[in-house]
Design a protein around this motif. Sequence first.
Motif, PDB file in Angstrom:
ATOM      1  N   PHE A 142       0.793  -1.228   0.000  1.00 33.25           N
ATOM      2  CA  PHE A 142       0.000   0.000   0.000  1.00 33.25           C
ATOM      3  C   PHE A 142       0.830   1.285   0.000  1.00 33.25           C
ATOM      4  O   PHE A 142       0.560   2.189  -0.806  1.00 33.25           O
ATOM      5  CB  PHE A 142      -0.981   0.000   1.170  1.00 33.25           C
ATOM      6  N   PRO A 143       1.839   1.440   0.885  1.00 32.63           N
ATOM      7  CA  PRO A 143       2.564   2.719   0.912  1.00 32.63           C
ATOM      8  C   PRO A 143       3.194   3.116  -0.431  1.00 32.63           C
ATOM      9  O   PRO A 143       3.039   4.272  -0.860  1.00 32.63           O
ATOM     10  CB  PRO A 143       3.623   2.497   2.009  1.00 32.63           C
ATOM     11  N   PHE A 203       2.512   6.824  -5.435  1.00 29.86           N
ATOM     12  CA  PHE A 203       2.249   7.142  -6.841  1.00 29.86           C
ATOM     13  C   PHE A 203       0.915   7.869  -6.993  1.00 29.86           C
ATOM     14  O   PHE A 203       0.791   8.789  -7.810  1.00 29.86           O
ATOM     15  CB  PHE A 203       2.259   5.868  -7.681  1.00 29.86           C
ATOM     16  N   GLY A 204      -0.078   7.462  -6.219  1.00 32.45           N
ATOM     17  CA  GLY A 204      -1.351   8.165  -6.244  1.00 32.45           C
ATOM     18  C   GLY A 204      -1.203   9.613  -5.799  1.00 32.45           C
ATOM     19  O   GLY A 204      -1.839  10.520  -6.347  1.00 32.45           O
ATOM     20  N   LEU A 205      -0.353   9.842  -4.809  1.00 34.14           N
ATOM     21  CA  LEU A 205      -0.113  11.198  -4.315  1.00 34.14           C
ATOM     22  C   LEU A 205       0.575  12.060  -5.373  1.00 34.14           C
ATOM     23  O   LEU A 205       0.326  13.268  -5.449  1.00 34.14           O
ATOM     24  CB  LEU A 205       0.744  11.154  -3.047  1.00 34.14           C
ATOM     25  N   LEU A 206       1.439  11.445  -6.163  1.00 32.01           N
ATOM     26  CA  LEU A 206       2.076  12.190  -7.243  1.00 32.01           C
ATOM     27  C   LEU A 206       1.029  12.696  -8.236  1.00 32.01           C
ATOM     28  O   LEU A 206       1.092  13.848  -8.688  1.00 32.01           O
ATOM     29  CB  LEU A 206       3.101  11.308  -7.947  1.00 32.01           C
ATOM     30  N   ILE A 233       5.160  11.659   0.208  1.00 33.03           N
ATOM     31  CA  ILE A 233       5.943  10.734  -0.619  1.00 33.03           C
ATOM     32  C   ILE A 233       7.332  10.525  -0.032  1.00 33.03           C
ATOM     33  O   ILE A 233       7.813   9.387   0.085  1.00 33.03           O
ATOM     34  CB  ILE A 233       6.035  11.256  -2.066  1.00 33.03           C
ATOM     35  N   VAL A 234       7.990  11.615   0.345  1.00 36.61           N
ATOM     36  CA  VAL A 234       9.324  11.515   0.935  1.00 36.61           C
ATOM     37  C   VAL A 234       9.284  10.717   2.230  1.00 36.61           C
ATOM     38  O   VAL A 234      10.144   9.851   2.485  1.00 36.61           O
ATOM     39  CB  VAL A 234       9.916  12.917   1.179  1.00 36.61           C
TER      40      VAL A 234
END
Length: 218
Positions: A123-124, A129-132, A168-169
């Motif tokens: 999941f993480p 990628f979804g957050l990007l 993301i980071v």
Amino acid sequence: MYPILFSIGPFSLYSFSFFLVVSWCVWSYLFWKHLKASAAAHPAIFDTMFWITVWGFTVSRIQYVLFHIGQFQSNWLRVFTLWIQPGLGLYFAVLCGVLVSLWFRKSLKVSNGEIFDAWMYSFPPAYAFGLLGSFLDGGVVGVKSSLPWAVRYVGSEGLRHPVQLYTIVAIIILYFGFYFAKKNQKVASYFRIPGNTSVWMGLFLSLILFLIELLTNR
């Protein structure tokens, strides 16, 4: 922001839609890979992933409709037309996916702990990628900031915290932190016990999301 990656005639490829598909592919591969390494019954893995996708997508849409019901009251058919009225939820979908995978536990022939670990391994990175896609879309913005790396969102006043990039980071640091922790002989045996990895990764991920929420404009 780049909500549209490119257009060809009447067709437009949206950033969020593209990275949503990429996110699903990343989750699928890592989820399959971990369950396969856990000696799960191979045909059952694909059955489980199929039903997770079907029910997860359905519940994701239901969540969005329930929390944005005003957008649909004039025409309830919009619930079924994502190309006209887009919108998906996340947390109910993930919860539904976990429950579906637990339902298939006997078919998979793995323990609950191994299923939770599979989710926390897959999941993480998929979420990152979804957050990007969310960052390029500009749908979620941070609070105002004067920091050098603050960004400007279309439709929002002033410079803002790039909350998606922060997350993301943080996920990258979390993921590789646990990867190297499992290489440490002092704690490797602890993390080999099914469920232990998911407990600690889940706690740290929850803390990350809570802190990021404080910087998100709602």
